[in-house]
Design an enzyme around this catalytic site. Sequence first.
Site, PDB file in Angstrom:
ATOM      1  N   ASN A   7       0.868  -1.178   0.000  1.00  0.00           N
ATOM      2  CA  ASN A   7       0.000   0.000   0.000  1.00  0.00           C
ATOM      3  C   ASN A   7       0.908   1.232   0.000  1.00  0.00           C
ATOM      4  O   ASN A   7       1.517   1.562   1.004  1.00  0.00           O
ATOM      5  CB  ASN A   7      -0.868  -0.066   1.265  1.00  0.00           C
ATOM      6  CG  ASN A   7      -1.795   1.122   1.396  1.00  0.00           C
ATOM      7  OD1 ASN A   7      -1.709   2.087   0.643  1.00  0.00           O
ATOM      8  ND2 ASN A   7      -2.680   1.049   2.371  1.00  0.00           N
ATOM      9  N   ARG A  84      -2.900  -2.002  -3.125  1.00  0.00           N
ATOM     10  CA  ARG A  84      -4.002  -1.073  -2.950  1.00  0.00           C
ATOM     11  C   ARG A  84      -3.905   0.002  -4.032  1.00  0.00           C
ATOM     12  O   ARG A  84      -2.874   0.640  -4.191  1.00  0.00           O
ATOM     13  CB  ARG A  84      -3.919  -0.415  -1.580  1.00  0.00           C
ATOM     14  CG  ARG A  84      -5.040   0.575  -1.408  1.00  0.00           C
ATOM     15  CD  ARG A  84      -4.862   1.401  -0.184  1.00  0.00           C
ATOM     16  NE  ARG A  84      -6.015   2.276  -0.043  1.00  0.00           N
ATOM     17  CZ  ARG A  84      -5.947   3.470   0.527  1.00  0.00           C
ATOM     18  NH1 ARG A  84      -4.809   3.921   0.979  1.00  0.00           N
ATOM     19  NH2 ARG A  84      -7.020   4.207   0.615  1.00  0.00           N
ATOM     20  N   HIS A 173     -12.699   3.758   0.516  1.00  0.00           N
ATOM     21  CA  HIS A 173     -12.636   2.879   1.694  1.00  0.00           C
ATOM     22  C   HIS A 173     -13.308   1.532   1.414  1.00  0.00           C
ATOM     23  O   HIS A 173     -13.757   0.858   2.350  1.00  0.00           O
ATOM     24  CB  HIS A 173     -13.360   3.501   2.914  1.00  0.00           C
ATOM     25  CG  HIS A 173     -12.601   4.592   3.618  1.00  0.00           C
ATOM     26  ND1 HIS A 173     -13.246   5.641   4.240  1.00  0.00           N
ATOM     27  CD2 HIS A 173     -11.269   4.795   3.819  1.00  0.00           C
ATOM     28  CE1 HIS A 173     -12.354   6.440   4.801  1.00  0.00           C
ATOM     29  NE2 HIS A 173     -11.140   5.957   4.543  1.00  0.00           N
ATOM     30  N   ARG A 234     -10.217  16.980   6.802  1.00  0.00           N
ATOM     31  CA  ARG A 234     -11.043  17.306   5.626  1.00  0.00           C
ATOM     32  C   ARG A 234     -12.434  17.750   6.076  1.00  0.00           C
ATOM     33  O   ARG A 234     -12.990  17.177   7.022  1.00  0.00           O
ATOM     34  CB  ARG A 234     -11.182  16.089   4.721  1.00  0.00           C
ATOM     35  CG  ARG A 234      -9.976  15.876   3.827  1.00  0.00           C
ATOM     36  CD  ARG A 234     -10.143  14.617   3.002  1.00  0.00           C
ATOM     37  NE  ARG A 234      -9.131  13.640   3.388  1.00  0.00           N
ATOM     38  CZ  ARG A 234      -9.233  12.335   3.219  1.00  0.00           C
ATOM     39  NH1 ARG A 234     -10.304  11.826   2.657  1.00  0.00           N
ATOM     40  NH2 ARG A 234      -8.276  11.540   3.598  1.00  0.00           N
ATOM     41  N   ASP A 276      -6.226  14.858  15.995  1.00  0.00           N
ATOM     42  CA  ASP A 276      -6.326  13.653  16.830  1.00  0.00           C
ATOM     43  C   ASP A 276      -7.486  13.780  17.816  1.00  0.00           C
ATOM     44  O   ASP A 276      -7.480  14.653  18.682  1.00  0.00           O
ATOM     45  CB  ASP A 276      -5.014  13.411  17.579  1.00  0.00           C
ATOM     46  CG  ASP A 276      -4.957  11.988  18.129  1.00  0.00           C
ATOM     47  OD1 ASP A 276      -5.961  11.538  18.725  1.00  0.00           O
ATOM     48  OD2 ASP A 276      -3.934  11.316  17.942  1.00  0.00           O
ATOM     49  N   GLY A 324     -10.137   4.021  13.468  1.00  0.00           N
ATOM     50  CA  GLY A 324      -9.539   4.439  14.744  1.00  0.00           C
ATOM     51  C   GLY A 324     -10.546   5.050  15.696  1.00  0.00           C
ATOM     52  O   GLY A 324     -10.571   4.727  16.891  1.00  0.00           O
ATOM     53  N   GLU A 382      -7.660  -3.308   6.610  1.00  0.00           N
ATOM     54  CA  GLU A 382      -7.668  -3.097   5.161  1.00  0.00           C
ATOM     55  C   GLU A 382      -6.638  -3.960   4.442  1.00  0.00           C
ATOM     56  O   GLU A 382      -6.875  -4.437   3.341  1.00  0.00           O
ATOM     57  CB  GLU A 382      -7.454  -1.602   4.864  1.00  0.00           C
ATOM     58  CG  GLU A 382      -8.699  -0.809   5.204  1.00  0.00           C
ATOM     59  CD  GLU A 382      -8.488   0.701   5.197  1.00  0.00           C
ATOM     60  OE1 GLU A 382      -7.917   1.206   6.176  1.00  0.00           O
ATOM     61  OE2 GLU A 382      -8.897   1.349   4.228  1.00  0.00           O
TER      62      GLU A 382
HETATM   63  P1  ADP Z   1      -6.456   6.199   9.206  1.00  0.00           P
HETATM   64  O1  ADP Z   1      -7.729   6.665   8.610  1.00  0.00           O
HETATM   65  O2  ADP Z   1      -5.301   7.100   8.912  1.00  0.00           O
HETATM   66  O3  ADP Z   1      -6.186   4.738   9.036  1.00  0.00           O
HETATM   67  P2  ADP Z   1      -7.162   5.481  11.915  1.00  0.00           P
HETATM   68  O4  ADP Z   1      -8.251   4.590  11.475  1.00  0.00           O
HETATM   69  O5  ADP Z   1      -5.979   4.889  12.599  1.00  0.00           O
HETATM   70  O6  ADP Z   1      -6.675   6.448  10.786  1.00  0.00           O
HETATM   71  O7  ADP Z   1      -7.831   6.546  12.921  1.00  0.00           O
HETATM   72  C1  ADP Z   1      -7.105   7.569  13.475  1.00  0.00           C
HETATM   73  C2  ADP Z   1      -8.033   8.345  14.382  1.00  0.00           C
HETATM   74  O8  ADP Z   1      -8.513   7.511  15.419  1.00  0.00           O
HETATM   75  C3  ADP Z   1      -7.349   9.518  15.039  1.00  0.00           C
HETATM   76  O9  ADP Z   1      -8.092  10.687  14.832  1.00  0.00           O
HETATM   77  C4  ADP Z   1      -7.389   9.188  16.490  1.00  0.00           C
HETATM   78  O10 ADP Z   1      -7.640  10.333  17.201  1.00  0.00           O
HETATM   79  C5  ADP Z   1      -8.553   8.260  16.625  1.00  0.00           C
HETATM   80  N1  ADP Z   1      -8.411   7.438  17.820  1.00  0.00           N
HETATM   81  C6  ADP Z   1      -7.597   6.378  18.014  1.00  0.00           C
HETATM   82  N2  ADP Z   1      -7.739   5.905  19.293  1.00  0.00           N
HETATM   83  C7  ADP Z   1      -8.663   6.685  19.906  1.00  0.00           C
HETATM   84  C8  ADP Z   1      -9.239   6.715  21.227  1.00  0.00           C
HETATM   85  N3  ADP Z   1      -8.902   5.833  22.156  1.00  0.00           N
HETATM   86  N4  ADP Z   1     -10.156   7.659  21.478  1.00  0.00           N
HETATM   87  C9  ADP Z   1     -10.507   8.556  20.552  1.00  0.00           C
HETATM   88  N5  ADP Z   1      -9.999   8.582  19.309  1.00  0.00           N
HETATM   89  C10 ADP Z   1      -9.083   7.670  18.976  1.00  0.00           C
END
Ligand code: ADP
Length: 615
Positions: A7, A84, A173, A234, A276, A324, A382
Amino acid sequence: MHILVINCGSSSLKAALFDHSSGSELASLRVERIGEQEPSVRVGGATAKPLAAATDHRAALEAVLPDLLAALPEGAQVAAVGHRVVHGGDKFSQAVRIDDDVERAIDALSSLAPLHNPANLAGVRAARALLPEALHVAVFDTAFHATLPRRAQTYALPQELASKHGIRRYGFHGPSHAFVSARAAEWLESDLRDVRLITCHLGNGCSATAVEYGRSVETSMGMTPLEGLVMGSRSGDIDAGALLSLMRAEGLDVDAIDELLNRRSGLAGLSGVGRDLRDIEERAAEGDEACRLAIQVFAHRVRKYIGAYAAVMGGVDAIVFTGGIGENSALMRHRIAQRLDFLGARLDEDKNRAAKVTASARVAQISTERSRCHLLVVATDEQRAIAEDAARIAVERDRLAGAEALRIPVAISARHVHLTDAVIERLYGAGHQLRELKPLSQPGQYAAEETVTLVGPKRSIEDVRVLGPARSKCQVEISRTDEFHLGIDAPVRASGDVENSPGLTLVGPAGRVELKQGVICAWRHIHMTPEDAKRFGVKDRDVVDVAVDSEERSLVFGDVLVRVSPKYKLEMHIDTDEGNAAELSRGAEGALVKSSGVGHLTRRGTRFDREMAKG
Ligand code: ADP
């Protein structure tokens, strides 16, 4: 079978090696800052180490490949590499084996995804050069959404302009939505083709998808991944008029708007503390108003889409949270799932707080036991989804490699109706029985002498053939063209699946009958016996591709439903619109291809049922 997944982003390369037979992940790594200063590699969960050699994607892959291959068991090889690829445009509706033509097509689609496709392609080229013996498979983010109906694909723009530039909704996605849908169906102990799901992938990128009986019918990302939900940086949905206004007021140019909407908006723009969600939740708890608003806007947008998608599908059996945020933020799930009682979805607060999903325990239920609609948290993967697709193509190739071309006769079904005994009596008189005009190809089925008039809200169609014998439910099968003529919005359905379809009025010589439901556009399908199914390596309700060759034009029909029963005879049925599209004449047959690039076009005599219904 061992599958490598690659990827590539513009300056990154993620790779994972899977043992497909056991399902275990043998190795994974991530290279960052390729072609930039101080590139690094992180293997598994270890800390990052410098990787000076990573001057471009090929050099990066060459440098890390020995590490990956070292994880293979003694004597084993990589059978397939799953790549990917973000944008498949109109061209790819499923994963494909990569050859030079496919490479060129991915390149040509770069205009639709200028940040992604070139990077994906760099990975493809590097891997094909370094692993020439392996089967390389492109798995597209957009492919799962190839089933979006036209109404969901289309922006209300002048269509000439839109089609010139490929401006339509594609959705992204895909591997994640497909993967969590499958896991949710397993958990529900249901066939995916029997459930309606709303999958919410909430990570840095966010999208929601309405998965109706296994098919994506609506999704929140559009032509690009910018549309829809609020994301890390975004904006998601925004009034295009606001952009015009900003461009005028602030003198912003295209690049500035791009930067604003893709990098400075979303949770980051709203909160002012970055993208985040963990930081945002912490600040919100301390009373930061901007962070509170960011959380409210995010949750509100997701809830709004859930309501909309339930309306699109006429109901929902489970709502799935993943990514996440979806997997980890109990607070966000709690806010999103508020007031969904009207859908029968009730959050269990304790379960929501306690929910923890992992690679080994992928699904957690967070709805109450009595909740009609399940709320589920599902751990997405993924890379694994891409590996599953690549493995599937490899297995098909091996199966089809030695097989002779298996031909399928193609028949065109003109519009027709199936009636119940009660309706037959009301249309043709008490005690009336259908009279057989002539037999149809499927054993026991016949075209009856009787015809009926279909009366829609707009116009009527006369002399529509009735097929016998009588059935337990009335069903009217029409084409898209008929649909517009009658003024009816009929769904594409498998025969017999008439729940929630529209009705119309039937008029016969002895009376008229208002059907409450039963009008469908028949889903193109193949009838076959269990023995045929064995030969083709398919099972009942599989969805396959069939290549059809006529004198005029060759065409691959995607999305063909397989129906298996000992009562059937091998034959593919398409409607008149589809027959016209392929310019089929007597003498056409199809061949099962299942995945693009594998299969055979054939040309041999066949029988047609064009006359099985009049008109
Ligand atoms: P990507 O889309 O880049 O794969 P992820 O699926 O890893 O990203 O998601 C990242 C997001 O998940 C970040 O915004 C992070 O803040 C959020 N996140 C991860 N763990 C937690 C948690 N315990 N509580 C709240 N948000 C979280």
